[in-house]
Write an enzyme that holds these catalytic residues in place. Structure first.
Site, short mmCIF file in Angstrom:
data_model
loop_
_atom_site.label_atom_id
_atom_site.label_comp_id
_atom_site.label_asym_id
_atom_site.label_seq_id
_atom_site.Cartn_x
_atom_site.Cartn_y
_atom_site.Cartn_z
N CYS A 62 0.99 -1.33 -0.08
CA CYS A 62 -0.10 -0.02 -0.04
C CYS A 62 0.86 1.23 -0.03
CB CYS A 62 -0.93 -0.08 1.28
SG CYS A 62 -2.46 1.22 1.24
N ASP A 109 -8.34 -5.28 -6.08
CA ASP A 109 -7.98 -4.11 -4.84
C ASP A 109 -9.00 -3.05 -5.16
OD1 ASP A 109 -6.79 -2.25 -3.48
OD2 ASP A 109 -4.72 -2.77 -4.31
N HIS A 149 -6.83 -6.00 -1.73
CA HIS A 149 -5.89 -5.36 -1.47
C HIS A 149 -4.70 -5.66 -0.43
CE1 HIS A 149 -3.82 -1.42 -0.94
NE2 HIS A 149 -3.70 -1.49 0.15
#
Lengths: 419, 420
Positions: free
Chosen positions: A234, A328, A362
């Protein structure tokens, strides 16, 4: 007599286990459940319905679940389909050294949709899932500006050094670092905001902080000198990519669901300042569950006006592994990784690899971690959507974890001291 | 100065509104919010982001939402995208005569999305959404075994009669019946379990009870005979199909997302009984948010085991309209409707139509109703996933409601009835 046989009963959290039930009636429908209470006292559960074979056995290595939290043959399905009883809670081990997750596995001789005090399992087994192997050392780090926790495998070493970076929730998350260290790497779980005396919120990314951490790691007597690795997810992956480009200490970088440009917060290194692409919150979407989907708030790095924020990935000396979950919902990680790969190609570089997983979300974590589809975020009033299809996400976690370790071993081997 | 201009401010709940915001700066970003507090005090809300045009206006007829609870041009999106603050709550109006839902529309300056602080409020307006037009009468019905509420349109009539049936939540759900009455149908919202002195659980479907109700309706001086219509959803649609099959008095039946065989429950009429035991509860699925999807656990109508549960639908003399949501996660509504269509075709009948809506879920309701994607059912321990994707579901509600009214008018008005 019904028996539940689980081997091994104690293992690292990323190791598969064998689960078998015997002594059932032939073709009987049974319910397997797994229950875990996390360190905050929150209950997570999973269940699956199976039919015993003609010998009255169910072997999760071969039998297909007919329904429940998953269907099909999935020996570890009870683990990766664990769900919080109160929705939107994320399962995250805090103490990785002194205690495991205790998971109770139960088998019931009927179809059980819900726990009932009147119905007792026919057999139970308690198992332990550890986030650190025997002999692993955890050393808190408060060195110069650097804050984090350093995990050192047992033995003399030297070990390949890796920095582990998590994302926008801040603080210090250690479980991946301790697991990776249990596989023979010296791993520094590095905090960069909202931890101890670090800034409360992330207003800028100062690569010199990360360089300090990299140098600290390289100078450790039990860490290889030839270059370090970075594993990042991330916002951490945006930083990881910037580190790969600007820091010659970095030989191998894994970017999980990150971006190829600087977004929202400026990034600086010595006298270079990269201005960010601002977030456009009016493009936030609200999922049917009420959770916030931020996938569209990041501007397009291909827009002319955003060019100065794009990271010059072609300048990275080491190798980069992009890991992408195509479902995601936090950011369009596939597009960003593909753009980075394209940029490498157009500069004649071949030091990038892209692993793209359809159906993964994600939060791609080590194997058997439950899919966290959406969870509460300390900075928002609504839950935050991460995305992912359970089964594909679980498969992606298993595959990518092996690839991650292979990649690090390959590019951090002592012989590769070409830096 | 910013203003919200809404027209009409008072209307039936199935009437679309024109909503415009004026007095903004050119290209100003705003958040539009709709909120409603239901009769239990539960808050339902929607929030959407728009950009004003060069005249400082946002006209929902033309402006595309940038983000929030929906994107794109959807003039009534603020209504059908509302979500409960307390998850799994279902919006269901109980008092359909004396009070409307009050919906508060507000415009906020967007410096801090999702935090509607009083200082960023720029304008607001309240609209009334009614489930009945003035003059609609509600008469509590308690005659013989029959329990329900009869809604009569204003005027002398006579009016075509319709029976309205809801599903497995039991009790008496009135909001669709009052709306049908507002469109000129004398509608009996009919309860069949968990209401008054009716059985607490639905153990058997006895079509003679429903025949009694049909006869009571037809006997009413304001109801136009000789036949009635049915609007039914879910478990109600299973009953509606059985009524269409056995009762000559039924000329037009709307079945929304039903299972049309006697699966796990006896359907009986006089000396005929239908039943099949084909349930695969072990195939129940739990989705990523812990919601229960039933559709794979119920049997397939083509299964051998279900042969004796199939209704003799070819006996139905009236017309049938099937409404199917393809993203229905509680029943595989498409295969059940298709099975009946096939059975009718094999018997040389062509009195049925199927409207199948991709993206629509189980709870297809009148237009602008918020999508209820999951809720608690009193008889099931976990929340039930109804399914549906917000925008296609809203469009299915709008389209199907018009089709339902057209269908009933066509088959229940004097000229068409005499053709039976």
């Amino acid at each position: 007599m019904v028996q539940l046989i689980v081997t091994p009963e104690t293992a690292l959290a990323d190791e598969p286990i064998c689960i078998r039930a015997t002594g059932l009636n032939p073709f009987q429908v049974v319910t397997f459940t797994a229950s875990l209470t996390d360190e905050k006292g929150k209950l997570f559960q999973s269940r699956a319905f199976y039919k015993a074979n003609e010998a009255g056995n169910v072997d999760l290595d071969q039998a297909a679940a007919l329904g429940g939290d998953y269907v099909g043959v999935h020996p570890m399905g009870l683990f990766w389909s664990l769900k919080p009883v109160n929705p939107f809670r994320r399962l995250l081990k805090q103490d990785v050294m002194n205690s495991p997750f205790y998971i109770q596995l139960d088998i019931f001789d009927s179809l059980l949709l819900e726990d009932s005090p009147k119905i007792h399992p026919k057999a139970s087994q308690m198992i332990e899932r550890w986030f650190s192997g025997p002999g692993l050392q955890r050393i808190p780090v408060r060195n110069g500006r650097v804050r984090g926790a350093f995990f050192l495998p047992p033995g003399e070493g030297p070990f390949p050094g890796v920095i582990d970076l998590f994302g926008g929730i801040g603080g210090l998350i250690e479980f991946r670092a301790s697991l990776l260290a249990s596989h023979g790497f010296g791993v520094l779980a590095l905090a960069y905001f909202a931890y101890e005396d670090l800034p409360r919120s992330l207003l800028e990314v100062d690569l010199e902080y990360f360089e300090e951490a990299a140098n600290m790691l390289l100078h450790h007597p039990q860490i290889q000198r030839s270059g370090i690795g970075v594993i990042s997810v991330c916002k951490g992956a945006e930083i990881g990519l910037a580190m790969a480009i600007h820091l010659e200490q970095v030989a191998a970088t894994i970017c999980i669901n990150g971006t190829n440009a600087v977004h929202e917060t400026p990034c600086k290194y010595r006298d270079l300042v990269i201005s960010p692409i601002p977030h456009q919150k009016e493009y936030t979407q609200i999922h049917v569950s009420g959770a916030l989907n931020f996938r569209r708030i990041k501007g397009d790095p291909r827009d002319e006006v955003n060019q100065q924020s794009v990271l010059p990935v072609e300048k990275a000396r080491g190798h980069i592994l992009f890991i992408v979950g195509e479902k995601d919902e936090c950011l369009n990680s596939k597009a960003y990784a593909e753009q980075a790969m394209e940029q490498l190609k157009s500069h004649g570089r071949s030091n990038g690899t892209l692993l793209s997983y359809p159906g993964a979300g994600h939060l791609i974590e080590p194997p058997y971690s439950p899919l966290c589809f959406a969870s509460w975020n300390p900075f928002l009033s609504r839950p935050f959507l991460w995305g992912g299809d359970i089964r594909s996400h679980a498969a992606a976690q298993e595959h990518s974890w092996r690839e991650i370790q292979k990649f690090l071993r390959c590019h951090l081997a002592p012989s590769r001291s070409k830096l | 100065m910013a203003q919200i201009i809404v027209h009409p401010k008072t209307a039936l709940v199935d009437v679309p509104l024109q909503i415009r915001v004026t007095g903004l700066l050119p290209s100003q970003l705003i958040m539009l919010q709709a909120s409603l507090t239901d009769e239990r005090g539960e808050l339902f809300q929607s929030q959407v982001f728009y950009k004003a045009d060069e005249n400082g206006e946002v006209d929902l007829e033309h402006a595309g939402a940038l983000g929030g609870d929906y994107v794109g041009i959807h003039p009534m999106g603020l209504f059908w995208s509302m979500k409960p603050k307390k998850m799994l709550s279902r919006l269901l109006k109980r008092d359909v005569i004396n009070s409307p839902f009050l919906v508060h529309l507000s415009v906020y300056d967007i410096t801090k999305p999702f935090s509607s602080s009083p200082d960023s409020l720029m304008a607001s307006e309240t609209v009334e959404r009614w489930y009945s037009t003035p003059g609609v009468q509600r008469i509590q019905l308690k005659e013989g075994r029959v329990r329900g509420a009869l809604f009569l349109p204003p005027g002398d009539g006579p009016f075509p009669g319709v029976i309205d049936l809801f599903g497995g939540i039991g009790g008496l759900v009135e909001f669709r019946a009052s709306l049908l009455a507002s469109h000129g149908f004398a509608t009996l919202a009919l309860a069949y379990f968990a209401y008054d002195d009716l059985p607490k659980n639905l153990d058997v479907i006895d079509i003679e009870y429903f025949e009694e109700a049909a006869d009571i309706l037809l006997r009413h001086p304001k109801v136009l005979g000789p036949s009635i219509g049915i609007v039914s959803v879910s478990r109600g649609a299973q009953i509606g199909m059985a009524m269409a099959t056995f009762l000559k008095q039924v000329a037009a039946t709307v079945c929304i997302n039903g299972v049309f065989l006697a699966e796990q429950i006896v359907i009986k009429y006089r000396n005929e009984k239908f039943f099949s035991f084909s349930q695969h509860l072990e195939r129940l699925r739990i989705n990523e948010l812990g919601l229960l999807a039933f559709y794979s656990a119920l049997g397939n109508p083509q299964e051998e085991a279900n042969k004796h549960g199939l209704l003799p639908v070819e006996r139905a003399e009236g017309h049938i309209l099937f409404i199917v949501g393809e993203k229905d996660y509680s029943v595989n509504s498409k295969i059940h409707a298709e099975q009946v269509m096939e059975q009718l075709r094999r018997h040389g009948k062509n009195n049925a139509t199927l409207l199948s809506y991709p993206g629509a879920g189980h709870l297809i309701e009148p237009p602008y109703s918020p999508l209820c994607v999951a809720s608690m059912n009193p008889f099931i321990p976990r929340p039930v996933l109804w399914g549906g994707e917000t925008i296609p579901h809203a469009e299915a509600q709008e389209h199907s409601w018009k089709e339902i009214l057209k269908f009933l008018r066509h088959h229940l008005t004097p000229t068409s009835i005499s053709k039976l």
